[in-house]
Scaffold this motif. Structure first.
Motif, PDB file in Angstrom:
ATOM      1  N   TYR A   1      -3.859  -3.878   5.174  1.00  0.00           N
ATOM      2  CA  TYR A   1      -2.982  -3.939   4.010  1.00  0.00           C
ATOM      3  C   TYR A   1      -3.031  -2.620   3.237  1.00  0.00           C
ATOM      4  CZ  TYR A   1      -2.447  -9.016   4.416  1.00  0.00           C
ATOM      5  OH  TYR A   1      -2.131 -10.284   4.835  1.00  0.00           O
ATOM      6  N   TRP A   2      -1.965  -2.322   2.534  1.00  0.00           N
ATOM      7  CA  TRP A   2      -1.866  -1.164   1.658  1.00  0.00           C
ATOM      8  C   TRP A   2      -2.856  -1.343   0.518  1.00  0.00           C
ATOM      9  CZ3 TRP A   2       2.766  -0.511  -2.110  1.00  0.00           C
ATOM     10  CH2 TRP A   2       2.779   0.777  -2.646  1.00  0.00           C
TER      11      TRP A   2
ATOM     12  N   ILE B   1       2.722  -3.905   3.256  1.00  0.00           N
ATOM     13  CA  ILE B   1       2.929  -3.668   1.819  1.00  0.00           C
ATOM     14  C   ILE B   1       3.408  -4.930   1.107  1.00  0.00           C
ATOM     15  CG2 ILE B   1       3.329  -1.200   2.157  1.00  0.00           C
ATOM     16  CD1 ILE B   1       6.326  -1.743   1.600  1.00  0.00           C
TER      17      ILE B   1
ATOM     18  N   TRP C   1      -4.249  -5.133  -3.939  1.00  0.00           N
ATOM     19  CA  TRP C   1      -5.114  -5.278  -2.773  1.00  0.00           C
ATOM     20  C   TRP C   1      -6.378  -6.063  -3.116  1.00  0.00           C
ATOM     21  CZ3 TRP C   1     -10.031  -3.911  -1.256  1.00  0.00           C
ATOM     22  CH2 TRP C   1     -10.293  -3.932   0.116  1.00  0.00           C
TER      23      TRP C   1
ATOM     24  N   LEU D   1       0.650  -3.705  -3.775  1.00  0.00           N
ATOM     25  CA  LEU D   1       0.702  -4.686  -2.690  1.00  0.00           C
ATOM     26  C   LEU D   1       1.092  -6.036  -3.288  1.00  0.00           C
ATOM     27  CD1 LEU D   1      -0.030  -5.747   0.227  1.00  0.00           C
ATOM     28  CD2 LEU D   1      -2.311  -6.168  -0.707  1.00  0.00           C
TER      29      LEU D   1
END
Length: 140
Positions: A49-50, A135, A67, A55
Motif C-alpha cells: 500500500y501507498w 492507493i 496507511w 491512502l
C-alpha cells in the motif's frame, strides 16, 4: 523507406510486451500480499500500500484514511493467524486507466478454522517512484 518499414515490422511483435509489464508487476504485488498474509505478516502485507495519509481503504465500516490507520484496523480485525486464515485472490478484471494507474477488480477468500470469509475488492494501483502501490482499496 524500406529500412523504416523493416524496423517497424521487426519491433511490432514486441509492442505488446510493454503493455503486459504492468499487469505482471501488479499480479506480483497481489501475490506478495497473499504470501505475506498467509505468513501472518501484516507489516509486509501493508508494504504493498501507498505509505501516505492520502491512502483510502473502504470496508464495511466506511472509509479509513491513511496507511497507519489502515494497518491499525487490520491488526484489530485480524489479531492472530487463526483470525487471518489463508488468503486467496481471484482476479476478475484489470484495466489501465493511464500508463501509471490501473483499476483491478477481484474476489478474496479467507479459509479459516473459525469460519471462512469472502467478498469482492476493487483497487486503484499507481506506479509511484518506480514502485506499484495500492492507493485506494474498496473491499466488501
Amino acid at each position: 523507406m524500406r529500412l523504416v518499414l523493416f524496423l517497424i515490422l521487426l519491433t511490432a511483435p514486441f509492442a505488446g510486451l510493454h503493455a503486459q509489464q504492468p499487469q505482471s508487476a501488479i499480479k506480483a504485488l497481489l501475490q506478495k500480499q497473499t504470501d505475506s498474509w498467509n505468513q501472518g505478516d501484516l507489516d509486509a502485507f501493508m508494504s504493498t500500500y501507498w505509505k501516505s495519509d492520502s491512502l483510502i481503504f473502504i470496508g464495511k465500516r466506511g472509509p479509513t484514511y491513511g496507511w497507519q490507520a489502515t494497518l491499525d484496523n487490520y491488526k484489530r480485525s485480524y489479531p492472530d493467524t487463526a483470525a487471518m486464515g489463508k488468503l486467496n485472490f481471484n482476479l476478475l478484471e484489470m484495466k489501465a486507466l493511464a500508463a501509471d494507474t490501473w483499476f483491478v477488480v477481484g474476489k478474496w477468500h479467507l479459509t479459516r478454522t473459525i469460519g471462512d470469509l469472502e467478498g469482492h475488492f476493487s483497487l486503484l494501483i499507481k506506479k509511484i517512484k518506480g514502485n506499484w502501490k495500492i492507493i485506494a482499496d474498496h473491499s466488501s
